[in-house]
Write an enzyme that holds these catalytic residues in place. Structure first.
Site, PDB file in Angstrom:
ATOM      1  N   PHE A 163      -1.291  16.559   3.806  1.00 41.30           N
ATOM      2  CA  PHE A 163      -1.614  15.873   2.560  1.00 41.30           C
ATOM      3  C   PHE A 163      -0.394  15.852   1.650  1.00 41.30           C
ATOM      4  O   PHE A 163       0.116  16.890   1.250  1.00 41.30           O
ATOM      5  CB  PHE A 163      -2.806  16.521   1.869  1.00 41.30           C
ATOM      6  CG  PHE A 163      -3.474  15.586   0.905  1.00 41.30           C
ATOM      7  CD1 PHE A 163      -4.288  14.569   1.376  1.00 41.30           C
ATOM      8  CD2 PHE A 163      -3.243  15.682  -0.455  1.00 41.30           C
ATOM      9  CE1 PHE A 163      -4.874  13.662   0.503  1.00 41.30           C
ATOM     10  CE2 PHE A 163      -3.830  14.783  -1.342  1.00 41.30           C
ATOM     11  CZ  PHE A 163      -4.651  13.771  -0.856  1.00 41.30           C
ATOM     12  N   ARG A 171       0.601  12.269  -9.494  1.00 43.30           N
ATOM     13  CA  ARG A 171       1.098  10.909  -9.281  1.00 43.30           C
ATOM     14  C   ARG A 171       2.476  10.716  -9.901  1.00 43.30           C
ATOM     15  O   ARG A 171       3.260   9.890  -9.437  1.00 43.30           O
ATOM     16  CB  ARG A 171       0.146   9.877  -9.916  1.00 43.30           C
ATOM     17  CG  ARG A 171      -1.196   9.746  -9.227  1.00 43.30           C
ATOM     18  CD  ARG A 171      -1.880   8.481  -9.718  1.00 43.30           C
ATOM     19  NE  ARG A 171      -3.313   8.466  -9.465  1.00 43.30           N
ATOM     20  CZ  ARG A 171      -3.882   8.068  -8.326  1.00 43.30           C
ATOM     21  NH1 ARG A 171      -3.123   7.699  -7.327  1.00 43.30           N
ATOM     22  NH2 ARG A 171      -5.189   8.067  -8.187  1.00 43.30           N
ATOM     23  N   ASP A 220      -3.486   5.687   6.385  1.00 42.19           N
ATOM     24  CA  ASP A 220      -3.965   6.967   6.911  1.00 42.19           C
ATOM     25  C   ASP A 220      -4.988   6.690   8.016  1.00 42.19           C
ATOM     26  O   ASP A 220      -4.616   6.346   9.127  1.00 42.19           O
ATOM     27  CB  ASP A 220      -4.557   7.750   5.730  1.00 42.19           C
ATOM     28  CG  ASP A 220      -4.964   9.166   6.057  1.00 42.19           C
ATOM     29  OD1 ASP A 220      -4.271   9.809   6.859  1.00 42.19           O
ATOM     30  OD2 ASP A 220      -5.976   9.642   5.497  1.00 42.19           O
ATOM     31  N   GLU A 257       0.839  -1.192   0.000  1.00 42.87           N
ATOM     32  CA  GLU A 257       0.000   0.000   0.000  1.00 42.87           C
ATOM     33  C   GLU A 257       0.882   1.253   0.000  1.00 42.87           C
ATOM     34  O   GLU A 257       2.025   1.221   0.449  1.00 42.87           O
ATOM     35  CB  GLU A 257      -0.918  -0.087   1.245  1.00 42.87           C
ATOM     36  CG  GLU A 257      -1.934   0.962   1.488  1.00 42.87           C
ATOM     37  CD  GLU A 257      -2.859   1.378   0.361  1.00 42.87           C
ATOM     38  OE1 GLU A 257      -2.376   1.601  -0.762  1.00 42.87           O
ATOM     39  OE2 GLU A 257      -4.054   1.565   0.628  1.00 42.87           O
TER      40      GLU A 257
HETATM   41  P1  IMP Z   1      -7.172   5.253   4.631  1.00 43.40           P
HETATM   42  O1  IMP Z   1      -8.238   4.295   4.249  1.00 43.40           O
HETATM   43  O2  IMP Z   1      -7.715   6.505   5.282  1.00 43.40           O
HETATM   44  O3  IMP Z   1      -6.051   4.646   5.467  1.00 43.40           O
HETATM   45  O4  IMP Z   1      -6.569   5.830   3.315  1.00 43.40           O
HETATM   46  C1  IMP Z   1      -5.718   5.171   2.535  1.00 43.40           C
HETATM   47  C2  IMP Z   1      -5.755   5.721   1.122  1.00 43.40           C
HETATM   48  O5  IMP Z   1      -6.064   7.127   1.106  1.00 43.40           O
HETATM   49  C3  IMP Z   1      -4.385   5.602   0.521  1.00 43.40           C
HETATM   50  O6  IMP Z   1      -4.264   4.393  -0.158  1.00 43.40           O
HETATM   51  C4  IMP Z   1      -4.313   6.808  -0.392  1.00 43.40           C
HETATM   52  O7  IMP Z   1      -4.810   6.468  -1.657  1.00 43.40           O
HETATM   53  C5  IMP Z   1      -5.223   7.834   0.235  1.00 43.40           C
HETATM   54  N1  IMP Z   1      -4.457   8.853   1.002  1.00 43.40           N
HETATM   55  C6  IMP Z   1      -4.378   8.979   2.335  1.00 43.40           C
HETATM   56  N2  IMP Z   1      -3.599  10.008   2.707  1.00 43.40           N
HETATM   57  C7  IMP Z   1      -3.140  10.554   1.553  1.00 43.40           C
HETATM   58  C8  IMP Z   1      -2.262  11.660   1.253  1.00 43.40           C
HETATM   59  O8  IMP Z   1      -1.700  12.350   2.110  1.00 43.40           O
HETATM   60  N3  IMP Z   1      -2.055  11.904  -0.070  1.00 43.40           N
HETATM   61  C9  IMP Z   1      -2.625  11.166  -1.062  1.00 43.40           C
HETATM   62  N4  IMP Z   1      -3.437  10.132  -0.830  1.00 43.40           N
HETATM   63  C10 IMP Z   1      -3.705   9.826   0.463  1.00 43.40           C
HETATM   64 MG    MG Z   2      -4.205   4.128  -2.375  1.00 46.81          MG
END
Ligand code: IMP
Ligand code: MG
Length: 178
Positions: free
Chosen positions: A150, A163, A101, A97
């Site tokens: 972010f 990206r 987050d 992954e």
């Molecule tokens: P989670 O489900 O909140 O843990 O989020 C995970 C997904 O959110 C990651 O696989 C990313 O695609 C996206 N994400 C979380 N934080 C960031 C960030 O700071 N920048 C870009 N994408 C993020």
């Molecule tokens: Mg992702």
């Protein structure tokens, strides 16, 4: 793209170094096992392609796409957009992954994949934002801990942009109206 970046958090060299380190660790830990790297599209694609080349033991790969994010805010629901193309029985699965987050994506994914009875299942994330955690998910391999800001680049996007930046940058708040 450059003018939207506040600060470079990790350079190309730092990223390469971290990926090499993870690759070495994984190669040692999975020696003699049946390793399958499962990458989460699209954010983890850049990391995946570098990581698999830093791994020196045989491994299979597959991809899956889930979404929980729109813009900079997590919506809280996870959806499978593209499923794996193979069964997991007999495999030592390592989820690859980009960033952990809130933990919602990986919490959901672990639940789904565990039901498919792999031999083992672990998580490798390039970035970890422990401050943002909502679900109790812990990665087994973590590249770097990042602050609760972010970040974009090296596969990570903001609304599908950035990206292809080769480094990791913090986006200027005015870019996303923050
Ligand atoms: P989670 O489900 O909140 O843990 O989020 C995970 C997904 O959110 C990651 O696989 C990313 O695609 C996206 N994400 C979380 N934080 C960031 C960030 O700071 N920048 C870009 N994408 C993020
Ligand atoms: Mg992702």
């Amino acid at each position: 793209m450059k003018q939207d970046i506040d600060q470079i958090l990790f350079s190309e060299q730092e990223l390469a170094h971290t990926v090499q380190y993870l690759g070495k660790q994984i190669s040692a830990d999975y020696e003699g096992k049946n390793l399958l790297l499962v990458s989460v599209l699209k954010g983890a694609v850049v990391f995946m392609t570098d990581l698999m080349r830093a791994i020196t033991i045989p491994c299979a790969i597959d991809f899956m796409a889930v979404s929980s994010y729109s813009g900079t805010k997590s919506r809280g629901e996870v959806q499978i957009l593209k499923d794996l193309g193979m069964p997991l029985e007999g495999y030592d699965v390592l989820i690859v992954e980009d960033i952990l987050d809130s933990g919602r994506t990986l919490h959901y994914l672990m639940g789904v994949l565990e039901q498919r009875r792999p031999k083992s299942i672990r998580i490798c994330t390039l970035f970890d934002k422990p401050e943002a955690r909502v679900e109790p998910v812990q990665a087994d391999y973590v590249g770097m801990i990042v602050p609760n800001a972010f970040i974009v680049g090296y596969g990570l996007d903001y609304n599908e942009k950035y990206r292809n930046l080769p480094y990791i940058g913090i986006l200027k708040p005015e870019v996303y109206g923050g």
